[in-house]
Write a protein that holds these residues in place. Structure first.
Motif, short mmCIF file in Angstrom:
data_model
loop_
_atom_site.label_atom_id
_atom_site.label_comp_id
_atom_site.label_asym_id
_atom_site.label_seq_id
_atom_site.Cartn_x
_atom_site.Cartn_y
_atom_site.Cartn_z
N GLU A 1 -2.32 -44.57 -6.90
CA GLU A 1 -3.26 -43.96 -6.43
C GLU A 1 -2.35 -43.21 -5.43
O GLU A 1 -3.17 -41.49 -5.92
CB GLU A 1 -4.36 -44.05 -5.71
N PHE A 2 -1.13 -43.35 -5.40
CA PHE A 2 -1.00 -41.71 -3.54
C PHE A 2 -0.23 -40.67 -5.10
O PHE A 2 0.00 -39.61 -4.48
CB PHE A 2 -0.57 -42.69 -2.59
N GLY A 3 0.15 -41.82 -5.48
CA GLY A 3 1.67 -40.69 -6.42
C GLY A 3 0.79 -40.66 -7.05
O GLY A 3 1.31 -38.70 -7.57
N ARG A 4 -0.22 -40.02 -8.45
CA ARG A 4 -0.95 -39.64 -8.88
C ARG A 4 -2.39 -39.01 -7.89
O ARG A 4 -1.90 -37.66 -8.69
CB ARG A 4 -2.10 -40.76 -9.22
N ALA A 5 -2.43 -38.89 -7.05
CA ALA A 5 -3.60 -38.21 -6.40
C ALA A 5 -2.17 -37.33 -5.51
O ALA A 5 -2.56 -35.97 -4.86
CB ALA A 5 -4.09 -38.83 -5.19
N GLY A 6 -1.12 -37.27 -5.07
CA GLY A 6 -0.12 -36.29 -5.41
C GLY A 6 -0.26 -35.86 -3.62
O GLY A 6 -0.61 -34.87 -2.75
N LEU A 7 -0.36 -36.73 -2.43
CA LEU A 7 -0.52 -36.86 -1.52
C LEU A 7 0.51 -36.69 0.18
O LEU A 7 1.72 -36.69 -0.99
CB LEU A 7 -1.35 -38.19 -0.84
#
Length: 304
Positions: free
Chosen positions: A24-30
């Protein structure tokens, strides 16, 4: 994001939630820069916090199944990290600095200064003797001054900030570390309300972000208090004041340590005749200079 109920039905183990959080962090580009620098460490921090597990937990527990309540709590933390772009430290209310745990929330910046390395080295070779009085100027959470109080266990330390909100957090940390007999939080706009008090060591991590960098910062940094970041068009408004006034608050052998980060180039340009001593760090970091009281007096005309 898929609904938490649906996710909770498909994920079961601690390992499942770590993997899903990383994805999820990768998908959201955090953006990572408040205690961690990668998605795995950030996921571990949030998931383990939600489960009240220490970060050094036995890897054998990764295959343990979570209860419904635990799954809901962990999912809520991950969702807030993604959707609100809150630094993880604000979600856990904890940040580590100089090997010490500090309470933090959105009233203060998340501790991350390379000055921690200087504290561990007793500020050598800049100090000629162990300081008896220390000032942490623009203290925020109080982490630098409190770490100094641990390192120099006979010193009296003042934590100074213009923000009452920040000082309330500093007070929490003074109590957390049981240092109320030696560490005090004081409201002042830089040196304005310190009267004639003098110190052997003044350490400052003031606001130093210039207007252009502030506008371009990732969303996670935008969640921090602007008062702790912004310092005029070139990032040097507060630093100029410190340079002008610090000598009046240093004892004869006193030393000033200031972090200005990326504004180090602007500082050299602003004072081309001043030979700033830029310190080097083994564990990363830059933009920190040291000056003696003697040097501050020598270049007082430039700073004026």
């Amino acid at each position: 994001m898929t609904s938490n109920d649906e996710i909770g039905r498909e994920l079961h183990t601690l390992r499942d939630y770590l993997r899903w959080a990383i994805s999820e962090f990768g998908r959201a580009g955090l953006f990572f820069g408040h205690g961690t620098d990668n998605a795995f460490d950030e996921a571990r921090m949030l998931v383990f916090h939600g489960l009240h597990l220490p970060l050094g937990t036995d890897p054998a527990l990764l295959d343990a199944r979570l209860t419904l309540v635990e799954r809901q709590k962990v999912l809520a933390l991950i969702q807030r990290r993604v959707e609100e772009r809150l630094p993880a430290a604000y979600l856990t209310n904890e940040a580590w600095f100089a090997g010490l745990s500090f309470y933090v929330d959105e009233r203060v910046l998340v501790p991350r200064s390379p000055i921690a390395e200087l504290i561990a080295q007793d500020f050598e070779p800049w100090l000629s003797a162990r300081p008896q009085r220390i000032l942490d100027l623009c203290t925020g959470s109080g982490c630098i001054g409190i770490a100094c109080a641990y390192q120099f266990d006979e010193a009296m330390v003042d934590l100074v900030d213009i923000s009452l909100d920040a000082l309330n957090v500093a007070d929490i940390n003074i109590a957390r570390h049981d240092l109320g007999d030696r560490v005090s939080a004081v409201q002042s706009d830089v040196f304005d309300l310190l009267g004639g008090q003098t110190y052997d060591l003044i350490v400052s991590n003031p606001p130093y972000v210039d207007a252009q960098d502030l506008a371009a910062m990732p969303a996670e940094y935008q969640r921090e208090p602007a008062l702790g970041l912004a310092s005029g068009p070139d990032g040097l408004d507060i630093t100029r004041r410190i340079l002008r006034e610090a000598a009046n608050h240093l004892n004869e052998e006193g030393v000033l340590i200031v972090e200005v980060g990326n504004s180090c180039v602007a500082l050299d340009d602003a004072f081309p005749t001043v030979p700033f001593m830029w310190l080097e760090f083994e564990h990363g970091g830059h933009g920190v200079f040291a000056m003696s009281r003697e040097q501050l007096l020598e270049y007082a005309e430039s700073f004026a």
